[in-house]
Design an enzyme around this catalytic site. Structure first.
Site, short mmCIF file in Angstrom:
data_model
loop_
_atom_site.label_atom_id
_atom_site.label_comp_id
_atom_site.label_asym_id
_atom_site.label_seq_id
_atom_site.Cartn_x
_atom_site.Cartn_y
_atom_site.Cartn_z
N TYR A 133 50.25 -5.51 25.74
CA TYR A 133 49.95 -4.34 24.92
C TYR A 133 51.13 -4.04 23.99
CZ TYR A 133 47.90 0.28 23.98
OH TYR A 133 47.34 1.38 23.40
N PRO A 167 49.27 1.62 11.51
CA PRO A 167 48.75 0.26 11.69
C PRO A 167 47.28 0.07 11.30
CG PRO A 167 48.88 1.38 13.81
CD PRO A 167 49.45 2.33 12.79
N CYS A 177 46.80 7.89 18.92
CA CYS A 177 47.03 6.70 19.74
C CYS A 177 48.17 5.84 19.20
CB CYS A 177 45.77 5.87 19.83
SG CYS A 177 44.52 6.68 20.80
N HIS A 178 48.06 5.44 17.94
CA HIS A 178 49.09 4.55 17.41
C HIS A 178 49.66 5.06 16.09
CE1 HIS A 178 46.47 2.13 20.07
NE2 HIS A 178 47.62 1.85 20.58
N GLY A 179 49.44 6.35 15.81
CA GLY A 179 50.14 6.99 14.72
C GLY A 179 49.63 6.71 13.31
#
Lengths: 138, 689
Positions: B295, A117, A102-104
């Site tokens: 977002y 993150p 999703c966000h690495g």
């Protein structure tokens, strides 16, 4: 609005048979609706996890503190990224551990956050070894 | 400035009521006699448009709730049942789903209008804050509504958004448990979201009443930004504003109808046609387009708590806007600098939206940080500073003067136009670079009989496709949402009911239990559904080397690929929405015996040019001559692929022909209606100017 009795009862401990998991493989079981990764780590993965200096980690924790003594090759973690709750993919990323699509965020072979993150390591659920080949989660 | 009501009912019944409850007098003073500034432009019709959209959403939502089942194992199925089996269910669903997008589109125009003309300034602060509250409620409602179809994006969107609250120190985890009603997102979550999704629109309606009340106390702002002083400055709400709003609403309905009838899935995500699966995260989680800017801000901050704080502050900062921008002049028309910055701010917002849809890597993260800074700088630095240094142009003495001096006042926003062009150019360059890298793997665009506003399914292709499915695909793939009766439906393969009946009879269907308590097999009936080849998911996986052959009922809607900027904008006008069929067709023909050099395919998988990752568990399913057609069509893989894809497109969207047919009639009506409204408006306003 807290969980009702049925939901809580369904969250009772579960037992997992470890015999089918060969070295270097992992399985995903569901407990309380959460995916739990049970990974039979190779010697290389364990060594990698133990050689990295703990102080250099974003969320410092030794590999020893995240596994049960005498069962050092078994890593049991809740497969939910500590960033926003996606499911990381096992055996991907640069650290021989987990990679969250999703966000690495990237976790190492001890499930510790190394890059990205996410603020914390993958959580270790309460579990114990009933025997050498049987695990109880919860 | 509440309207001086001259309401004197002559009807004795109305008089009787009016003496006891002066409700008609209230209506009359609010919506008939109410004085409205005579220089309002069309941006002011968006208030009426929003009221209309709230009505549409509540009405369609109540009808949908009559057919929807808020239960985790049945929700996805019940939504499909609404679309397929409920009378005009597809219309209700499309109206409600694209209605949400139109609602947000209108609210953004409405907010930017307020921002441009300074509608938040004294004495309208409370009016503005009520608007921010409505916007927040809308965001909560929209989010929970998106969860209800219980597709992959619903589930994972819910997971990501509820997890935002876990960033709150100390109480975060308890809050998340309260939201979930369990240990993770699941059935209790769906139930409470359904309850709240039904409740919140009525709360919104309540706050809208307060919003309009506050508006009628302070009076409407206007493009000149000077308050109405004399009667010459205003006109009566009815007929002047009413007819103008009606024209605005009818134009808006044309745009709305374009989405409902022709592009129902343009703004949606293909992944949401895959039922929710708690074990698999989609590769790329994206919220609906109206949340994308926020977002993007969330993701650009590397710290979790800080990211959440920034995201929520970006909305809450609007509450303080009346005290951040202290300039006396309201309208940006008379504020040369504020005007430029306003347009830059609009562009920043749009770019943040674009970034929110991109993967969080490399240049996108850096750009996200810069733009997040710009967003906050507009409120915290630019506006307070401008209030002090900017020298406003002279204001007209009154609204009446403004109307008279209307001619010859046009200055092009030079700077922002140049910036906009530069950014569009940069985006274009970036996306062509991406496109070049991915060119080989993008399925080629085919010509389909069902594309475009008058597209129809090719009956021959549907019948041949059904044959291919029956003889080849059905060995592994289920078609759970299609019943035998459907092949006799209008707009379908065009079989008669008798043919459907005999087609069904060829199948053995498991039924029971009978009086002895045993299951038995009987010939199929038209009401039965296509039987699945495997009794459960595990059996299907075991028989297919660990891979799960997906259900094909929705496959052409559940698969897609990136179109990139600016193609996706052109797609809106050309009604291009055949990514799914293009992909399925390409996949069926994309098998190659030998993977290209440098690509290794694991044991038990096959190389496919178009499959993401290229290693597919399905062996090449079609080969020349495998299926013979009665109508003499060539027995080639290309023909099979095209026919079965057409059939699957029908299976995914069985009412497409009815949708496009009704769409054309609605368009003819709306265009005539809007024209009539325009000329009526002209006539009514002729005396006012």
């Amino acid at each position: 609005m807290n969980p009702d009795a049925t939901t809580i009862a369904a969250g009772a401990p579960i037992e997992v048979d470890l015999t089918p998991i060969a070295s270097g493989q992992d399985i995903k079981v569901f407990w309380r609706g959460k995916p739990i990764y049970i990974m039979n780590r190779t010697k290389k993965q364990v060594d990698e996890a133990r050689q990295v200096p703990v102080s250099s980690l974003p969320d410092p924790a030794t590999d020893q503190s995240r596994v049960k003594e005498g069962h050092d090759q078994w890593l049991v973690v809740i497969g939910i990224c500590t960033h926003l709750g996606c499911i990381p993919i096992a055996h991907e990323g640069n650290y021989d551990g987990f990679f969250c699509p999703c966000h690495g965020s990237q976790y190492d072979s001890s499930g510790r956050i190394r890059q990205g993150p996410a603020p914390a390591n993958l959580a270790v659920p309460p579990y114990q070894f009933v025997s050498d080949s049987k695990l109880q989660i919860g | 400035m509440s309207g001086p009501s001259d309401y004197q009912p002559t009807n004795p019944v109305l008089q009787w009521i009016e003496r006891r409850l002066p409700i008609f007098g209230l209506m009359h003073s609010s919506f008939v006699a109410y004085p409205t500034p005579r220089n309002l432009n069309y941006w002011w019709t968006f208030g009426a448009i929003l009221s209309f959209m709230l009505g549409v959403q509540i009405l369609t939502g109540v009808i949908l709730a009559m057919h929807y089942t808020p239960e985790a194992t049945m929700a996805f199925h019940s939504v499909e049942a609404i679309v397929r089996d409920v009378n005009y269910g597809w219309l209700m669903r499309n109206m409600h789903a694209s209605g949400a997008s139109m609602f947000f589109f209108a609210v953004y125009v409405h907010m930017f209008r307020g921002l441009y003309y300074g509608s938040y300034k004294e004495p309208r602060e409370i009016l503005w804050i009520l608007g921010v509250i409505i916007y927040l409620l809308m965001m909560a409602t929209g989010f929970m509504g998106y969860v209800l179809p219980w597709g992959q994006m619903s589930f994972w969107g819910a997971t990501v958004i509820t997890n935002l609250f876990s960033a709150i120190p100390y109480v975060g985890d308890s809050i998340v448990t309260l939201l979930w009603g369990g240990y993770s997102v699941g059935n209790p979550t769906l139930n409470r979201f359904f309850s709240l999704h039904y409740l919140l629109p009525f709360v919104i309606a309540g706050v809208v009443v307060l919003h309009i009340w506050a508006l009628h106390v302070a009076g409407q702002n206007n493009p000149a930004g000077v308050e109405a002083k004399t009667e010459k400055d205003t006109v009566a709400f009815t007929p002047y504003a009413t007819i103008k709003d009606l024209f605005g609403v009818s134009c808006f309905m044309i745009l709305f109808a374009w989405f409902i009838f022709y592009m129902p899935n343009y703004l949606g995500d293909a992944d949401n046609y895959i039922p929710a699966n708690p074990g698999v995260t989609p590769a790329h989680i994206v919220p609906e387009w109206y949340y994308l800017p926020f977002y993007a801000m969330l993701r650009s901050i590397p710290n979790k708590l800080a990211g959440v704080v920034v995201m929520f502050s970006s909305i809450l900062i609007l509450v303080f806007l009346p005290w951040l921008d202290t300039a006396k002049t309201k309208s940006c028309t008379y504020r040369p600098l504020a005007k430029q910055f306003f347009w830059i701010f609009v562009i920043v917002g749009i770019l943040l939206g674009y970034l929110g849809a991109q993967p969080p890597e490399g240049i996108y993260v850096i750009a996200g940080r810069v733009l997040t800074f710009c967003y906050f700088a507009y409120f915290l630095i630019v506006l307070p500073l401008l209030s002090r240094v900017e020298k406003a142009k002279p204001l007209p003495n009154s609204i009446a003067d403004d109307v008279l001096a209307k001619t010859g006042r046009k200055t092009a926003p030079m700077v922002s136009t140049v910036i906009a062009l530069m950014i569009a150019g940069a985006l274009f360059a970036g996306s062509t670079q991406n496109a070049r890298a991915a060119e080989d793997e993008t399925p080629p665009s085919q010509t389909w009989s069902f594309s475009g506003p008058f597209g129809k399914f090719d009956r021959g292709a549907l019948q041949r496709g059904l044959k291919v499915y029956k003889e080849v695909c059905s060995a592994c793939h289920s078609l759970n949402y299609i019943a035998f009766r459907n092949i006799a439906d209008p707009g379908g393969p065009g079989y008669s009911e008798a043919q459907a009946k005999s087609f069904a009879a060829e199948y053995k269907i498991k039924d029971g239990p009978n009086d002895q308590g045993e299951m038995f097999e009987r010939p199929g009936r038209p009401a039965d559904y296509f039987p699945a080849p495997f009794p459960n998911e595990q059996a299907a996986r075991a028989a297919n080397g660990g891979g799960l052959p997906p259900d094909l009922s929705l496959i052409t809607k559940a698969r897609s690929y990136e179109r990139g900027f600016p193609k996706f904008i052109f797609d809106f006008f050309t009604q291009f929405q055949e990514q799914g069929p293009n992909y399925v067709d390409a996949l069926l023909q994309g098998f190659e015996d030998k993977p290209p050099p440098g690509v290794t395919i694991p044991e038990g998988s096959y190389y496919n040019k178009y499959f993401p990752g290229h290693a597919i568990k399905m062996p090449k399913p079609l080969s020349d001559g495998q299926v013979t057609f009665d109508d003499g069509s060539p027995a080639t893989v290309a023909q099979y692929a095209k026919d079965v894809t057409t059939f699957l497109m029908w299976a995914a969207d069985p009412h497409m022909e009815a949708r496009k047919h009704l769409g054309f009639q609605v368009f003819v009506f709306l265009i005539i209606f809007a024209g009539m409204m325009y000329f009526t408006k002209k006539k009514v306003w002729a005396e006012a100017h």
